[in-house]
Motif scaffolding. Structure first.
Motif, PDB file in Angstrom:
ATOM      1  N   VAL A  85       0.912  -1.278   0.061  1.00 37.17           N
ATOM      2  CA  VAL A  85       0.014   0.025  -0.040  1.00 37.17           C
ATOM      3  C   VAL A  85       0.721   1.327   0.088  1.00 37.17           C
ATOM      4  N   THR A  86       2.059   1.061  -0.449  1.00 38.37           N
ATOM      5  CA  THR A  86       2.957   2.279  -0.340  1.00 38.37           C
ATOM      6  C   THR A  86       2.412   3.419  -1.087  1.00 38.37           C
ATOM      7  N   ARG A  87       1.732   3.248  -2.202  1.00 41.71           N
ATOM      8  CA  ARG A  87       1.505   4.403  -3.001  1.00 41.71           C
ATOM      9  C   ARG A  87       0.045   4.635  -2.686  1.00 41.71           C
ATOM     10  N   ARG A  88      -0.704   3.931  -1.919  1.00 39.19           N
ATOM     11  CA  ARG A  88      -1.964   4.162  -1.577  1.00 39.19           C
ATOM     12  C   ARG A  88      -2.222   5.524  -0.592  1.00 39.19           C
ATOM     13  N   SER A  89      -3.455   6.048  -0.902  1.00 44.60           N
ATOM     14  CA  SER A  89      -3.688   7.362   0.006  1.00 44.60           C
ATOM     15  C   SER A  89      -4.019   7.024   1.339  1.00 44.60           C
ATOM     16  N   PRO A  90      -4.168   8.204   1.943  1.00 47.13           N
ATOM     17  CA  PRO A  90      -4.672   7.879   3.458  1.00 47.13           C
ATOM     18  C   PRO A  90      -6.138   7.359   3.342  1.00 47.13           C
ATOM     19  N   VAL A  91      -6.824   8.225   2.694  1.00 46.43           N
ATOM     20  CA  VAL A  91      -8.317   7.940   2.446  1.00 46.43           C
ATOM     21  C   VAL A  91      -8.400   6.275   2.007  1.00 46.43           C
ATOM     22  N   TRP A  92      -7.771   5.806   1.180  1.00 39.94           N
ATOM     23  CA  TRP A  92      -7.769   4.434   0.853  1.00 39.94           C
ATOM     24  C   TRP A  92      -7.381   3.372   1.902  1.00 39.94           C
ATOM     25  N   ARG A  93      -6.278   3.768   2.835  1.00 37.04           N
ATOM     26  CA  ARG A  93      -6.052   3.106   3.855  1.00 37.04           C
ATOM     27  C   ARG A  93      -7.020   3.030   5.062  1.00 37.04           C
ATOM     28  N   ALA A  94      -7.443   4.149   5.185  1.00 37.73           N
ATOM     29  CA  ALA A  94      -8.725   4.492   6.132  1.00 37.73           C
ATOM     30  C   ALA A  94     -10.012   3.614   5.772  1.00 37.73           C
ATOM     31  N   ARG A  95     -10.140   3.272   4.631  1.00 40.46           N
ATOM     32  CA  ARG A  95     -11.477   2.737   4.265  1.00 40.46           C
ATOM     33  C   ARG A  95     -11.007   0.876   4.324  1.00 40.46           C
ATOM     34  N   HIS A  96      -9.801   0.704   4.349  1.00 36.82           N
ATOM     35  CA  HIS A  96      -9.366  -0.675   4.470  1.00 36.82           C
ATOM     36  C   HIS A  96      -8.804  -0.810   5.973  1.00 36.82           C
ATOM     37  N   GLY A  97      -9.247   0.050   6.739  1.00 38.80           N
ATOM     38  CA  GLY A  97      -9.004  -0.439   8.322  1.00 38.80           C
ATOM     39  C   GLY A  97      -7.892   0.409   9.066  1.00 38.80           C
ATOM     40  N   VAL A  98      -7.145   1.211   8.331  1.00 38.95           N
ATOM     41  CA  VAL A  98      -6.124   1.671   9.177  1.00 38.95           C
ATOM     42  C   VAL A  98      -6.669   3.230   9.781  1.00 38.95           C
ATOM     43  N   ARG A  99      -6.589   3.342  11.159  1.00 40.25           N
ATOM     44  CA  ARG A  99      -7.185   4.494  11.725  1.00 40.25           C
ATOM     45  C   ARG A  99      -5.974   5.255  12.406  1.00 40.25           C
ATOM     46  N   ARG A 100      -6.178   6.486  12.420  1.00 41.74           N
ATOM     47  CA  ARG A 100      -5.041   7.277  13.432  1.00 41.74           C
ATOM     48  C   ARG A 100      -5.653   8.282  14.141  1.00 41.74           C
ATOM     49  N   THR A 101      -4.867   8.602  15.292  1.00 45.00           N
ATOM     50  CA  THR A 101      -5.146   9.895  16.018  1.00 45.00           C
ATOM     51  C   THR A 101      -3.890  10.657  15.876  1.00 45.00           C
ATOM     52  N   PHE A 102      -4.052  11.870  16.293  1.00 49.77           N
ATOM     53  CA  PHE A 102      -2.797  12.975  16.213  1.00 49.77           C
ATOM     54  C   PHE A 102      -2.555  13.490  17.542  1.00 49.77           C
ATOM     55  N   GLN A 103      -1.007  13.905  17.538  1.00 48.86           N
ATOM     56  CA  GLN A 103      -0.778  14.676  18.823  1.00 48.86           C
ATOM     57  C   GLN A 103      -1.807  15.982  19.205  1.00 48.86           C
ATOM     58  N   ARG A 104      -1.826  16.671  18.247  1.00 46.40           N
ATOM     59  CA  ARG A 104      -2.942  17.975  18.447  1.00 46.40           C
ATOM     60  C   ARG A 104      -4.300  17.279  18.185  1.00 46.40           C
ATOM     61  N   GLN A 105      -5.078  17.811  18.956  1.00 45.90           N
ATOM     62  CA  GLN A 105      -6.769  17.340  18.752  1.00 45.90           C
ATOM     63  C   GLN A 105      -7.185  17.464  17.546  1.00 45.90           C
ATOM     64  N   GLN A 106      -7.945  16.816  16.982  1.00 44.53           N
ATOM     65  CA  GLN A 106      -8.593  17.211  15.495  1.00 44.53           C
ATOM     66  C   GLN A 106     -10.212  16.628  15.653  1.00 44.53           C
ATOM     67  N   ALA A 176     -11.571  14.793  25.869  1.00 43.25           N
ATOM     68  CA  ALA A 176     -11.529  14.992  24.252  1.00 43.25           C
ATOM     69  C   ALA A 176     -10.545  13.838  23.692  1.00 43.25           C
ATOM     70  N   ARG A 177      -9.439  13.507  24.265  1.00 36.64           N
ATOM     71  CA  ARG A 177      -8.766  12.448  24.059  1.00 36.64           C
ATOM     72  C   ARG A 177      -9.479  11.098  23.797  1.00 36.64           C
ATOM     73  N   MET A 178     -10.186  10.880  24.753  1.00 37.50           N
ATOM     74  CA  MET A 178     -11.092   9.527  24.850  1.00 37.50           C
ATOM     75  C   MET A 178     -12.045   9.711  23.703  1.00 37.50           C
ATOM     76  N   VAL A 179     -12.631  10.802  23.343  1.00 42.84           N
ATOM     77  CA  VAL A 179     -13.641  10.927  22.287  1.00 42.84           C
ATOM     78  C   VAL A 179     -12.663  10.688  20.932  1.00 42.84           C
ATOM     79  N   GLU A 180     -11.390  11.230  20.784  1.00 43.82           N
ATOM     80  CA  GLU A 180     -10.600  10.866  19.564  1.00 43.82           C
ATOM     81  C   GLU A 180     -10.471   9.515  19.321  1.00 43.82           C
ATOM     82  N   LEU A 181     -10.254   8.734  20.460  1.00 42.74           N
ATOM     83  CA  LEU A 181     -10.063   7.272  20.298  1.00 42.74           C
ATOM     84  C   LEU A 181     -11.368   6.566  19.820  1.00 42.74           C
ATOM     85  N   ALA A 182     -12.511   6.988  20.301  1.00 42.61           N
ATOM     86  CA  ALA A 182     -13.844   6.613  20.201  1.00 42.61           C
ATOM     87  C   ALA A 182     -14.008   6.676  18.737  1.00 42.61           C
ATOM     88  N   ARG A 183     -13.792   7.858  18.217  1.00 41.99           N
ATOM     89  CA  ARG A 183     -14.157   8.097  16.819  1.00 41.99           C
ATOM     90  C   ARG A 183     -13.091   7.416  15.790  1.00 41.99           C
TER      91      ARG A 183
END
Length: 274
Positions: A85-106, A176-183
Motif C-alpha cells: 500500500v506504499t502508494r495508496r492514499s490516506p483515504v484508501w488506507r482508512a477505508r481498509h482499516g487503518v485509523r489514526r489519532t494525532f498529537q494535536r486534537q482533531q 476529548a482525547r477519549m472521544v478521539e479514540l472513540a471516533r
C-alpha cells in the motif's frame, strides 16, 4: 493386559501464518538534507499492542505519517494485510482499516460528541456524491440509523455515553482525547495508530484508556501502535516496544528488555532509571 498403542495420524499441511496486519520495511524519509528515517522496519501482528518510544525528533510522527499514507517514503515499502500500500492514499488506507489519532486534537468542536462518531462512518453510507433525491430515501435513513446505533455502542464501550449530546469543543482535554479514540474506532479498525493518546489525561483517565485499548486488541483483534511520552504507560500496556533515535531503530523487544537496554537508557530513559 497390555494397552493398545494409540495410532499416529499424520497431520495435513499446516495453514500458512496470517500476514502481518501492517508491515513497514526499510523505510527512509528525507527532508532536504536531513534523514528523518533511515532503514526503519516495523511489523504489527493482529491483536498486538506495540509501543513506539524515543526522544523528540526521533522520527516517530514521521513514521506514523508513512504508515497512514500522509507521507510517501523515499525508500522502503508498506504492506497492509500482505498487500503493498506504499502508494495508496490516506483515504484508501482508512477505508481498509487503518485509523489514526494525532498529537494535536482533531475533533470537530462545533459538532456533538455523537456526531463526531457519525461523521467518521459517513463514507459507508455514500454520503458524499449521492444524488439529492436519494438523501431522503429509505436506504439513506437506514444508513443514518445504523451509524447512530454504532456511535452509541462505541460511546458506551468507551465510557462516554453521558457525553453524546455535548459539543466536542467544550470538553476538557482528557475527555476529548477519549472521544478521539472513540471516533477512530467508530468504524471497526484493523490497525490503530495512536499518537500520544494519554496526553493531558489524569491517572484515572489513563487507566480507563488502557482498558479500552486492551479490549480492542484482545476482543477485536486490532493491531495497535502506540506513541506516548509516558513511558510507564507504554511499558505496562505494550507486549513489544520499539525505540527510535535519530531516525534509526535503536532497540526492540519486550518492555523489560528495552527498559534494561543500556543504549536506550543513555539515549532516552536516562542512566538512573530503575
Amino acid at each position: 493386559m497390555s494397552s493398545t498403542p494409540a495410532l499416529s495420524v499424520p497431520s495435513g499441511p499446516s495453514a500458512p501464518p496470517a500476514p502481518p496486519a501492517l508491515q513497514a520495511t526499510n523505510i527512509g524519509v528525507r527532508f532536504g538534507g536531513i534523514q528523518a528515517l533511515d532503514d526503519v522496519s516495523l511489523t504489527l501482528r493482529p491483536g498486538e499492542i506495540c509501543g513506539l518510544i524515543g526522544p523528540n525528533g526521533a522520527g516517530k510522527t514521521t513514521l506514523f505519517d508513512v504508515l497512514s499514507g500522509i507521507r510517501r517514503p523515499d525508500e522502503g515499502r508498506v504492506h497492509l494485510d500482505g498487500t503493498d500500500v506504499t502508494r495508496r492514499s490516506p483515504v484508501w488506507r482508512a477505508r481498509h482499516g487503518v485509523r489514526r489519532t494525532f498529537q494535536r486534537q482533531q475533533l470537530f468542536g462545533q459538532l456533538t460528541v455523537a456526531d463526531n462518531l457519525v461523521v467518521a462512518q459517513e463514507w459507508r453510507g455514500g454520503g458524499g456524491g449521492l444524488a439529492a433525491d436519494l438523501l431522503a430515501s429509505p436506504t439513506r435513513r437506514t444508513y443514518e440509523r445504523d451509524r447512530r446505533a454504532r456511535a452509541a455502542t462505541v460511546l458506551r464501550a468507551c465510557g462516554l455515553d453521558d457525553l453524546g449530546g455535548t459539543y466536542a469543543g467544550a470538553l476538557p482535554v482528557g475527555r476529548a482525547r477519549m472521544v478521539e479514540l472513540a471516533r477512530a474506532v467508530a468504524d471497526p479498525p484493523r490497525v490503530l495508530l495512536l499518537d500520544e493518546p494519554a496526553s493531558g489525561m489524569t491517572a484515572d483517565e489513563r487507566r480507563h484508556l488502557s482498558s479500552v485499548i486492551r479490549r480492542l486488541s484482545e476482543e477485536e483483534g486490532c493491531a495497535v501502535l502506540l506513541v506516548e511520552h509516558n513511558v510507564a504507560f507504554v511499558m505496562e500496556l505494550a507486549a513489544r516496544v520499539v525505540v527510535l533515535d535519530l531516525g534509526h531503530v535503536l532497540a526492540e523487544g519486550t518492555p523489560a528488555e528495552v527498559h534494561f537496554d543500556r543504549r536506550v537508557r543513555d539515549a532516552y530513559l536516562g542512566t538512573t532509571a530503575d
